[in-house]
Scaffold this motif. Structure first.
Motif, PDB file in Angstrom:
ATOM      1  N   VAL A 143     -18.048 -11.425   2.695  1.00 20.42           N
ATOM      2  CA  VAL A 143     -17.054 -10.565   3.554  1.00 20.42           C
ATOM      3  C   VAL A 143     -16.644  -9.412   2.615  1.00 20.42           C
ATOM      4  CG1 VAL A 143     -16.636 -12.282   5.262  1.00 20.42           C
ATOM      5  CG2 VAL A 143     -15.157 -12.116   3.090  1.00 20.42           C
ATOM      6  N   THR A 144     -16.550  -8.281   3.216  1.00 18.84           N
ATOM      7  CA  THR A 144     -15.961  -7.299   2.387  1.00 18.84           C
ATOM      8  C   THR A 144     -14.383  -7.786   1.981  1.00 18.84           C
ATOM      9  OG1 THR A 144     -15.004  -4.961   2.348  1.00 18.84           O
ATOM     10  CG2 THR A 144     -15.259  -5.865   4.457  1.00 18.84           C
ATOM     11  N   PRO A 145     -13.779  -7.714   0.776  1.00 19.82           N
ATOM     12  CA  PRO A 145     -12.688  -7.761   0.602  1.00 19.82           C
ATOM     13  C   PRO A 145     -11.502  -6.875   1.288  1.00 19.82           C
ATOM     14  CG  PRO A 145     -13.479  -6.976  -1.170  1.00 19.82           C
ATOM     15  CD  PRO A 145     -14.532  -7.256  -0.511  1.00 19.82           C
ATOM     16  N   TYR A 146     -12.031  -6.044   1.950  1.00 23.93           N
ATOM     17  CA  TYR A 146     -10.899  -4.948   2.598  1.00 23.93           C
ATOM     18  C   TYR A 146     -10.762  -5.761   3.988  1.00 23.93           C
ATOM     19  CZ  TYR A 146     -11.774  -1.578  -0.923  1.00 23.93           C
ATOM     20  OH  TYR A 146     -11.711  -0.998  -2.188  1.00 23.93           O
ATOM     21  N   ALA A 147     -11.502  -6.648   4.441  1.00 28.04           N
ATOM     22  CA  ALA A 147     -11.310  -7.261   5.687  1.00 28.04           C
ATOM     23  C   ALA A 147     -12.134  -8.578   5.882  1.00 28.04           C
ATOM     24  CB  ALA A 147     -11.883  -6.309   6.790  1.00 28.04           C
ATOM     25  N   THR A 159     -22.781  -9.530  -4.368  1.00 28.24           N
ATOM     26  CA  THR A 159     -22.448  -8.939  -5.637  1.00 28.24           C
ATOM     27  C   THR A 159     -21.410  -7.651  -5.192  1.00 28.24           C
ATOM     28  OG1 THR A 159     -24.496  -9.083  -6.616  1.00 28.24           O
ATOM     29  CG2 THR A 159     -23.579  -7.130  -7.196  1.00 28.24           C
ATOM     30  N   ALA A 160     -21.531  -7.028  -4.058  1.00 28.23           N
ATOM     31  CA  ALA A 160     -20.386  -5.894  -3.711  1.00 28.23           C
ATOM     32  C   ALA A 160     -19.047  -6.704  -3.458  1.00 28.23           C
ATOM     33  CB  ALA A 160     -20.991  -5.238  -2.545  1.00 28.23           C
ATOM     34  N   SER A 161     -19.004  -7.774  -2.975  1.00 24.34           N
ATOM     35  CA  SER A 161     -17.676  -8.383  -2.908  1.00 24.34           C
ATOM     36  C   SER A 161     -17.073  -8.724  -3.949  1.00 24.34           C
ATOM     37  CB  SER A 161     -18.134  -9.758  -2.042  1.00 24.34           C
ATOM     38  OG  SER A 161     -18.361  -9.522  -0.563  1.00 24.34           O
ATOM     39  N   ALA A 162     -17.946  -9.539  -4.857  1.00 22.03           N
ATOM     40  CA  ALA A 162     -17.375  -9.656  -6.281  1.00 22.03           C
ATOM     41  C   ALA A 162     -16.848  -8.628  -6.906  1.00 22.03           C
ATOM     42  CB  ALA A 162     -18.482 -10.517  -7.169  1.00 22.03           C
ATOM     43  N   VAL A 163     -17.469  -7.386  -7.199  1.00 21.51           N
ATOM     44  CA  VAL A 163     -17.198  -6.174  -7.755  1.00 21.51           C
ATOM     45  C   VAL A 163     -15.918  -5.550  -7.172  1.00 21.51           C
ATOM     46  CG1 VAL A 163     -17.962  -3.995  -8.639  1.00 21.51           C
ATOM     47  CG2 VAL A 163     -19.484  -5.968  -8.696  1.00 21.51           C
ATOM     48  N   ALA A 164     -15.640  -5.493  -5.781  1.00 17.14           N
ATOM     49  CA  ALA A 164     -14.662  -4.976  -5.114  1.00 17.14           C
ATOM     50  C   ALA A 164     -13.443  -5.644  -5.335  1.00 17.14           C
ATOM     51  CB  ALA A 164     -15.138  -4.739  -3.769  1.00 17.14           C
ATOM     52  N   ALA A 165     -13.799  -7.059  -5.512  1.00 13.22           N
ATOM     53  CA  ALA A 165     -12.363  -7.765  -5.369  1.00 13.22           C
ATOM     54  C   ALA A 165     -12.019  -8.209  -7.018  1.00 13.22           C
ATOM     55  CB  ALA A 165     -12.748  -9.164  -4.923  1.00 13.22           C
ATOM     56  N   GLY A 166     -12.829  -7.562  -7.933  1.00 14.84           N
ATOM     57  CA  GLY A 166     -12.212  -7.936  -9.355  1.00 14.84           C
ATOM     58  C   GLY A 166     -12.897  -9.177  -9.747  1.00 14.84           C
ATOM     59  N   PRO A 461      -8.852  -3.602  -2.569  1.00 13.01           N
ATOM     60  CA  PRO A 461      -8.560  -4.352  -1.308  1.00 13.01           C
ATOM     61  C   PRO A 461      -7.294  -5.286  -1.894  1.00 13.01           C
ATOM     62  CG  PRO A 461     -10.275  -5.351  -2.885  1.00 13.01           C
ATOM     63  CD  PRO A 461      -9.831  -3.886  -3.290  1.00 13.01           C
ATOM     64  N   PRO A 462      -6.746  -6.008  -0.711  1.00 12.25           N
ATOM     65  CA  PRO A 462      -5.625  -6.891  -0.684  1.00 12.25           C
ATOM     66  C   PRO A 462      -5.581  -7.807  -1.741  1.00 12.25           C
ATOM     67  CG  PRO A 462      -6.001  -6.442   1.685  1.00 12.25           C
ATOM     68  CD  PRO A 462      -7.352  -5.941   0.790  1.00 12.25           C
ATOM     69  N   CYS A 463      -6.554  -8.513  -2.153  1.00 17.07           N
ATOM     70  CA  CYS A 463      -6.779  -9.486  -3.052  1.00 17.07           C
ATOM     71  C   CYS A 463      -6.785  -8.938  -4.644  1.00 17.07           C
ATOM     72  CB  CYS A 463      -8.001 -10.323  -2.938  1.00 17.07           C
ATOM     73  SG  CYS A 463      -9.446  -9.238  -3.174  1.00 17.07           S
ATOM     74  N   TRP A 464      -6.631  -7.709  -4.606  1.00 15.89           N
ATOM     75  CA  TRP A 464      -7.068  -7.065  -6.063  1.00 15.89           C
ATOM     76  C   TRP A 464      -5.898  -7.638  -6.892  1.00 15.89           C
ATOM     77  CZ3 TRP A 464     -10.789  -4.837  -8.379  1.00 15.89           C
ATOM     78  CH2 TRP A 464     -10.625  -4.122  -9.502  1.00 15.89           C
ATOM     79  N   ASN A 465      -4.653  -7.860  -6.692  1.00 12.09           N
ATOM     80  CA  ASN A 465      -3.488  -8.303  -7.393  1.00 12.09           C
ATOM     81  C   ASN A 465      -3.395  -9.816  -7.362  1.00 12.09           C
ATOM     82  OD1 ASN A 465      -2.962  -5.516  -8.387  1.00 12.09           O
ATOM     83  ND2 ASN A 465      -2.059  -5.193  -6.519  1.00 12.09           N
TER      84      ASN A 465
END
Length: 466
Positions: A143-147, A159-166, A461-465
């Motif tokens: 899933v996208t970490p934005y939603a 891969t995209a989920s992992a990179v976007a979420a750090g 995305p919200p999970c970044w921090n």
């Protein structure tokens, strides 16, 4: 440092070489984030923590000795469609759930030789055959970490989920009909599909080569780092070629850009897709490029749509035969079984005719943009879609959402998806740039120019921090 993932991949490499951080620190940091966030995101199929830490320790020893391979000490995830020696490779299939290859694929071998530390395998649909990442190997789709209730597309969705979420600084993907670009769009990332043959697909299994490996990253610079390592042809590659001088350059002249938003199907253009193209066209014009809206050169008529289904069905049939899974087809997903049943009805004439139809369609697209250096379109016709969206008529729904990307694979030219904007519902949207064959460096230079001109802002995305 608790915020190592804030650094780009390029910054991490510079810090490693300056001995400001160690590869073990980086690897432990990312493994901890994967442990906390990876399952909810459906990002990984396999995490190889023990071997990754061993690789990180060896990288630190080599860095201390003054060695400087391009990616030495940098953590990396490999899409689960690419074989990795000693690390489980499932191809997204329950029928291959315990398979551990003895050798790396060509591109994976190049990444390892460059010193990358492999953290594990990122999630993918079965045989990469869908533009959403859901399978019977992992309990949750990517899933996208934005939603968290919306797919991160596919087939490089993990891969995209992992990179976007750090969870990774940069990621490895592959693209057969948009599978790097549409996940990048759903996750506010840069996704690069190289020209045919730049990243080697050898050994060849067909003269009809549509898929290629490439990078998914937060920045154009990070994408180039990975691409420059992967862009070395294997011996015997039918389409292999090398690019002299690398992929970091400055454009020497304004470019002529064609644009459209027409999907080629009987459907409306999504307003956010339209916005992505219009705002990008404004930035390009402001940079001095000549942007002209033109009619879509070829449409997704019924014969072409059927040819696409035939292509996918035949591809799944080849995968099942190559992996000797005939006695394990009951473990395949319902969609793979559907494609396999179609393949069982195909004659050699059906397959050749479908490829001729796709070749004619691709040739018409190329002829229609022959006077232009670059083509500008949306990456997807709309926002990331909810989990379960494709239940029912999967092939038709997938094409309606991802209609802008497959033709690029058919013609073999380079393309990049760039972040455009995040809408009022906090959902990312991407914009799609297509270049001329083997003009990958020019296309990446234009992408870097748009990045410098602030086409998009960095929005985590919200999970970044967390």
């Amino acid at each position: 440092m608790s915020d190592l993932h804030e650094l780009t991949a390029a910054q991490q490499l510079r810090a490693l070489r300056a001995k400001e951080i160690s590869s073990r620190e980086l690897t432990e940091h990312y493994l901890a984030r994967i442990d906390r966030l990876g399952a909810e995101l459906g990002a990984f199929v396999t995490v190889s923590a023990e071997s990754a830490l061993e690789e990180a320790d060896r990288a630190d020893e080599r860095l201390a000795a003054g060695e400087r391979p391009a990616l030495l000490g940098l953590p990396l995830g490999i899409k689960d469609l690419s074989p990795t020696a000693g690390i489980r490779t499932t191809f997204g299939s329950a029928a291959m759930a315990e398979f551990v290859p003895g050798e790396d694929s060509w591109a994976v071998g190049l990444l390892r030789q460059a010193g990358a530390v492999v953290l594990g395998k990122t999630n993918t649909p079965e045989f990469g055959s869908t533009c959403y990442t859901e399978n019977d190997v992992t309990p949750r789709p990517s899933v996208t970490p934005y939603a968290l209730d919306r797919y991160s597309s596919g087939s490089s969705g993990g891969t995209a989920s992992a990179v976007a979420a750090g969870l990774l600084p940069v990621g490895h993907g592959s693209d057969g009909a948009g599978s790097i670009r549409t996940p990048a769009a759903t996750c506010h990332l840069v996704g690069v599909k190289p020209s045919r043959g730049l990243v080697s697909a050898a050994p060849a299994t067909s003269f009809f080569v549509a898929s290629t490996e490439g990078p998914i990253a937060r920045t154009v610079e990070d994408a180039v780092l990975l691409l420059e390592v992967m862009a070395h042809p294997a011996p015997g590659d039918l389409y292999g070629w090398s690019h002299p001088g690398g992929f970091t350059k400055t454009l020497q002249r304004p470019l002529k850009v064609a644009m459209w938003t027409d999907t080629g199907l009987d459907q409306d253009v999504d307003p956010q897709a339209e916005l992505a193209v219009r705002r990008t066209a404004e930035v390009l014009t402001g940079l001095g490029h000549d942007v002209r809206e033109i009619p879509l050169p070829a449409r997704w008529d019924e014969p072409v749509r059927q040819a696409i289904v035939t292509w996918f069905a035949y591809s799944v049939g080849v995968a099942v035969q190559a992996m000797m899974l005939q006695d394990r087809t009951h473990l395949l997903s319902s969609y793979s079984q559907q494609l396999l049943s179609i393949n069982d009805t195909l004659s050699a004439n059906d397959i050749v005719t479908s490829q001729a139809l796709l070749a004619r369609y691709a040739s018409t697209m190329l002829a229609g943009v022959d006077d232009y250096d670059v083509v500008l379109t949306p990456t997807t016709n709309g926002a990331p879609v909810p989990i379960g969206y494709y239940d029912g008529d999967e092939a038709e729904r997938m094409l309606r959402w991802s209609c802008h990307t497959p033709w690029v694979n058919l013609v073999g030219v380079p393309a990049v998806s760039l972040p455009s904007h995040v809408d009022g519902e906090s959902l990312p949207h991407g914009v799609h740039l297509i270049g001329r064959h083997r003009q990958d460096a020019d296309l990446l230079a234009l992408a870097a120019q748009l990045e410098s001109a602030a086409l998009w802002e960095e929005r985590h995305p919200p999970c970044w921090n967390q």
